[in-house]
Design an enzyme around this catalytic site. Structure first.
Site, PDB file in Angstrom:
ATOM      1  N   TRP A  99      -0.550   6.543   9.036  1.00  0.00           N
ATOM      2  CA  TRP A  99      -1.915   6.193   8.623  1.00  0.00           C
ATOM      3  C   TRP A  99      -2.461   4.994   9.399  1.00  0.00           C
ATOM      4  O   TRP A  99      -3.590   4.591   9.189  1.00  0.00           O
ATOM      5  CB  TRP A  99      -1.963   5.927   7.115  1.00  0.00           C
ATOM      6  CG  TRP A  99      -0.898   4.983   6.647  1.00  0.00           C
ATOM      7  CD1 TRP A  99      -0.966   3.637   6.629  1.00  0.00           C
ATOM      8  CD2 TRP A  99       0.391   5.331   6.147  1.00  0.00           C
ATOM      9  NE1 TRP A  99       0.199   3.112   6.156  1.00  0.00           N
ATOM     10  CE2 TRP A  99       1.049   4.125   5.840  1.00  0.00           C
ATOM     11  CE3 TRP A  99       1.068   6.545   5.925  1.00  0.00           C
ATOM     12  CZ2 TRP A  99       2.351   4.096   5.339  1.00  0.00           C
ATOM     13  CZ3 TRP A  99       2.344   6.509   5.415  1.00  0.00           C
ATOM     14  CH2 TRP A  99       2.971   5.298   5.131  1.00  0.00           C
ATOM     15  N   ARG A 100      -1.604   4.431  10.253  1.00  0.00           N
ATOM     16  CA  ARG A 100      -2.100   3.319  11.072  1.00  0.00           C
ATOM     17  C   ARG A 100      -2.734   3.820  12.367  1.00  0.00           C
ATOM     18  O   ARG A 100      -3.272   3.035  13.142  1.00  0.00           O
ATOM     19  CB  ARG A 100      -0.959   2.355  11.398  1.00  0.00           C
ATOM     20  CG  ARG A 100      -0.557   1.526  10.198  1.00  0.00           C
ATOM     21  CD  ARG A 100       0.479   0.493  10.532  1.00  0.00           C
ATOM     22  NE  ARG A 100       0.767  -0.342   9.370  1.00  0.00           N
ATOM     23  CZ  ARG A 100       1.727  -1.248   9.324  1.00  0.00           C
ATOM     24  NH1 ARG A 100       2.492  -1.454  10.373  1.00  0.00           N
ATOM     25  NH2 ARG A 100       1.907  -1.965   8.227  1.00  0.00           N
ATOM     26  N   GLU A 105      -2.565   3.826   0.787  1.00  0.00           N
ATOM     27  CA  GLU A 105      -2.540   2.598  -0.019  1.00  0.00           C
ATOM     28  C   GLU A 105      -2.189   2.891  -1.474  1.00  0.00           C
ATOM     29  O   GLU A 105      -1.461   2.137  -2.109  1.00  0.00           O
ATOM     30  CB  GLU A 105      -3.897   1.866   0.048  1.00  0.00           C
ATOM     31  CG  GLU A 105      -4.184   1.215   1.387  1.00  0.00           C
ATOM     32  CD  GLU A 105      -3.187   0.105   1.740  1.00  0.00           C
ATOM     33  OE1 GLU A 105      -2.606  -0.486   0.827  1.00  0.00           O
ATOM     34  OE2 GLU A 105      -2.995  -0.146   2.943  1.00  0.00           O
ATOM     35  N   GLN A 131       3.330   1.340  -5.461  1.00  0.00           N
ATOM     36  CA  GLN A 131       4.598   1.048  -6.148  1.00  0.00           C
ATOM     37  C   GLN A 131       5.749   1.838  -5.531  1.00  0.00           C
ATOM     38  O   GLN A 131       6.720   2.149  -6.195  1.00  0.00           O
ATOM     39  CB  GLN A 131       4.509   1.407  -7.636  1.00  0.00           C
ATOM     40  CG  GLN A 131       3.998   0.272  -8.494  1.00  0.00           C
ATOM     41  CD  GLN A 131       2.691   0.623  -9.153  1.00  0.00           C
ATOM     42  OE1 GLN A 131       2.024   1.583  -8.751  1.00  0.00           O
ATOM     43  NE2 GLN A 131       2.300  -0.146 -10.134  1.00  0.00           N
ATOM     44  N   LEU A 153       7.374  10.523  -7.583  1.00  0.00           N
ATOM     45  CA  LEU A 153       6.897   9.215  -7.127  1.00  0.00           C
ATOM     46  C   LEU A 153       6.781   8.210  -8.270  1.00  0.00           C
ATOM     47  O   LEU A 153       6.761   7.005  -8.035  1.00  0.00           O
ATOM     48  CB  LEU A 153       5.514   9.344  -6.471  1.00  0.00           C
ATOM     49  CG  LEU A 153       5.473   9.496  -4.955  1.00  0.00           C
ATOM     50  CD1 LEU A 153       4.042   9.514  -4.463  1.00  0.00           C
ATOM     51  CD2 LEU A 153       6.232   8.364  -4.273  1.00  0.00           C
ATOM     52  N   GLY A 154       6.679   8.719  -9.495  1.00  0.00           N
ATOM     53  CA  GLY A 154       6.561   7.809 -10.640  1.00  0.00           C
ATOM     54  C   GLY A 154       5.174   7.201 -10.765  1.00  0.00           C
ATOM     55  O   GLY A 154       4.298   7.462  -9.937  1.00  0.00           O
ATOM     56  N   TYR A 155       4.996   6.410 -11.803  1.00  0.00           N
ATOM     57  CA  TYR A 155       3.701   5.769 -12.085  1.00  0.00           C
ATOM     58  C   TYR A 155       2.562   6.791 -11.936  1.00  0.00           C
ATOM     59  O   TYR A 155       1.723   6.703 -11.047  1.00  0.00           O
ATOM     60  CB  TYR A 155       3.446   4.571 -11.171  1.00  0.00           C
ATOM     61  CG  TYR A 155       4.479   3.493 -11.327  1.00  0.00           C
ATOM     62  CD1 TYR A 155       4.402   2.589 -12.386  1.00  0.00           C
ATOM     63  CD2 TYR A 155       5.534   3.386 -10.437  1.00  0.00           C
ATOM     64  CE1 TYR A 155       5.352   1.593 -12.549  1.00  0.00           C
ATOM     65  CE2 TYR A 155       6.501   2.394 -10.590  1.00  0.00           C
ATOM     66  CZ  TYR A 155       6.393   1.510 -11.640  1.00  0.00           C
ATOM     67  OH  TYR A 155       7.338   0.533 -11.795  1.00  0.00           O
ATOM     68  N   TYR A 166      -6.450  -5.966  -3.983  1.00  0.00           N
ATOM     69  CA  TYR A 166      -5.625  -5.824  -2.776  1.00  0.00           C
ATOM     70  C   TYR A 166      -5.954  -4.523  -2.043  1.00  0.00           C
ATOM     71  O   TYR A 166      -6.204  -4.509  -0.838  1.00  0.00           O
ATOM     72  CB  TYR A 166      -4.125  -5.838  -3.143  1.00  0.00           C
ATOM     73  CG  TYR A 166      -3.257  -5.545  -1.942  1.00  0.00           C
ATOM     74  CD1 TYR A 166      -2.873  -6.566  -1.092  1.00  0.00           C
ATOM     75  CD2 TYR A 166      -2.874  -4.235  -1.624  1.00  0.00           C
ATOM     76  CE1 TYR A 166      -2.129  -6.306   0.043  1.00  0.00           C
ATOM     77  CE2 TYR A 166      -2.126  -3.964  -0.493  1.00  0.00           C
ATOM     78  CZ  TYR A 166      -1.761  -5.003   0.334  1.00  0.00           C
ATOM     79  OH  TYR A 166      -1.026  -4.734   1.470  1.00  0.00           O
ATOM     80  N   ASP A 188      -1.048  -9.929  -1.233  1.00  0.00           N
ATOM     81  CA  ASP A 188      -0.042  -9.435  -2.181  1.00  0.00           C
ATOM     82  C   ASP A 188       1.175 -10.357  -2.126  1.00  0.00           C
ATOM     83  O   ASP A 188       1.123 -11.430  -1.522  1.00  0.00           O
ATOM     84  CB  ASP A 188       0.333  -7.986  -1.858  1.00  0.00           C
ATOM     85  CG  ASP A 188       1.099  -7.878  -0.550  1.00  0.00           C
ATOM     86  OD1 ASP A 188       1.154  -8.883   0.200  1.00  0.00           O
ATOM     87  OD2 ASP A 188       1.663  -6.801  -0.277  1.00  0.00           O
ATOM     88  N   CYS A 240      14.971 -16.834   9.606  1.00  0.00           N
ATOM     89  CA  CYS A 240      14.322 -18.048  10.143  1.00  0.00           C
ATOM     90  C   CYS A 240      14.768 -18.421  11.558  1.00  0.00           C
ATOM     91  O   CYS A 240      13.913 -18.729  12.398  1.00  0.00           O
ATOM     92  CB  CYS A 240      14.528 -19.217   9.191  1.00  0.00           C
ATOM     93  SG  CYS A 240      13.815 -18.922   7.566  1.00  0.00           S
ATOM     94  N   CYS A 248      12.808 -16.617  14.002  1.00  0.00           N
ATOM     95  CA  CYS A 248      11.380 -16.469  13.680  1.00  0.00           C
ATOM     96  C   CYS A 248      10.514 -17.214  14.698  1.00  0.00           C
ATOM     97  O   CYS A 248      10.733 -18.395  14.962  1.00  0.00           O
ATOM     98  CB  CYS A 248      11.130 -17.012  12.280  1.00  0.00           C
ATOM     99  SG  CYS A 248       9.394 -16.962  11.831  1.00  0.00           S
TER     100      CYS A 248
HETATM  101  S1  SF4 Z   1       7.798 -18.085   8.364  1.00  0.00           S
HETATM  102 FE1  SF4 Z   1       9.628 -17.747   9.605  1.00  0.00          FE
HETATM  103  S2  SF4 Z   1      10.661 -19.731   9.617  1.00  0.00           S
HETATM  104 FE2  SF4 Z   1       9.182 -19.773   7.955  1.00  0.00          FE
HETATM  105  S3  SF4 Z   1      10.337 -19.136   6.181  1.00  0.00           S
HETATM  106 FE3  SF4 Z   1       9.396 -17.299   7.019  1.00  0.00          FE
HETATM  107  S4  SF4 Z   1      10.938 -16.449   8.375  1.00  0.00           S
HETATM  108 FE4  SF4 Z   1      11.537 -18.542   7.957  1.00  0.00          FE
END
Ligand code: SF4
Length: 337
Positions: A25-26, A38, A43, A81-83, A119, A137, A198, A201
């Site tokens: 759908w994108r 959507e 859910q 699918l429920g709901y 949303y 969301d 992280c 990231c």
């Molecule tokens: S934005 Fe990136 S660095 Fe910050 S909490 Fe989320 S994953 Fe970790």
């Protein structure tokens, strides 16, 4: 947009170009197909929802065909699918759209469709009609609270307004739909609830939560505490300088503490009882409970039969037993009486 905001948005869109999910759908601007996705994904996980989206698109390729279906047919196709209210609303909304004569194109009109909340209406508006609407969301709350280090609880009115306004301010011109999809994927793949990636990231350097070691503490959510009301009737049974007490059991408040005879039926003693009301409706507030207590005094010449867990002690010894504060209050009132 401030520099920090610009940085966030451009890094996010850059990440999305490389890691965004390719979902059927994108690849369309067809509002019907987008709306259907959507509703299904409200859910449902993407892996399961995709299959259903194909089934619906095949059976009902446009909103007119869907509007003509019976509720039974739609429910049958929705099965698993429920709901199920989603399926019923889907059909009602399809009929609203055909009555209108076209798919609604403004935020106000889209949000009038059955089963479409803020949303979903922002998602449809931004994806199908390029409306500048941020779809907020759980993913968005999480990512924004961490990146910007915001600890306002997300389930408060203040939190909702703050994050909605922040997300709105981050929207790149003419790319609200892409931004919303990027936030969704970033929250689902990179900045996940329990184990965000992280170290890998691209936003780590400027992410407040990561720099300050607060990732595990954000977002903040107020626990929805249901306050339970209880009515206690305490009976201080006195017999020749002794009082009957018992120890509170496991699985309730004040476990292991001692108290006089207690009835929790919620009603006061009958008018015929020889017990004397010392104080009524004493309010005692705990974190999750509010107790309304009545205190009675009963002077006896013969010890009455009581449940097995009651013992008789000298009234003067009661001081040395651990007691809830409410019982201390009762003893104080008794002493003053
Ligand atoms: S934005 Fe990136 S660095 Fe910050 S909490 Fe989320 S994953 Fe970790």
């Amino acid at each position: 947009m401030t520099n920090g905001n610009e940085n966030f948005t451009s890094e996010l869109l850059h990440w999305y170009k490389q890691h965004g999910r390719n979902l059927p759908w994108r690849n369309t601007k067809d509002a019907y197909a987008i709306w259907l996705s959507e509703i299904i994904l409200q859910q449902t996980r993407i892996a399961q929802g995709t299959d259903y989206w194909y089934r619906f698109m095949e059976r009902y390729p446009d909103v007119e065909t869907l509007a003509k279906a019976t509720e039974d047919e739609v429910l049958r196709l929705w099965q698993g699918l429920g709901y199920y209210s989603r399926a019923r609303n889907l059909l009602k909304a399809a009929r609203q759209i055909t009555e209108l004569g076209h798919f609604p194109t403004t935020a106000a009109e889209i949000s009038k469709l059955k089963g479409v909340g803020p949303y979903t209406s922002a998602a449809i508006g931004s994806l199908a009609f390029n409306l500048p609407m941020a779809a907020v969301d759980g993913n968005v709350y999480r990512v924004l609270s961490r990146y910007f280090g915001i600890n306002i609880p997300i389930n408060t009115t203040e939190g909702k307004h703050t994050f909605q306004a922040l997300a709105q301010s981050l929207l790149p011109p003419n790319e609200a739909g892409t931004f919303n999809q990027a936030m969704m994927d970033f929250g689902a793949i990179q900045c996940t609830p329990a184990s965000p990636a992280c170290p890998q990231c691209p936003l780590a350097e400027s992410c407040t939560a990561y720099r300050k070691g607060l990732v595990g503490q954000l977002p903040v959510k107020l626990r929805n505490l249901k306050i339970r009301e209880r009515h206690f009737t305490y009976l201080y049974i006195r017999c020749h300088g002794e009082v009957a007490i018992h120890r509170r059991k496991k699985g309730d408040i004040w476990q292991g503490l001692w108290e006089p005879f207690l009835s929790e039926a919620g009603s006061a003693l009958s008018c015929n009882s020889p017990a004397k009301l010392i104080r009524g409706n004493v309010k005692h507030v705990l974190t999750h409970q509010v107790i309304y207590a009545d205190f009675y005094l009963l002077n006896m010449n013969v010890k009455p039969a009581l449940p097995d867990d009651y013992i008789w002690i000298k009234e003067t010894d009661f001081d040395s037993y651990g007691k809830p504060r409410l019982v201390e209050k009762m003893l104080q009132i008794l002493a003053e009486d």
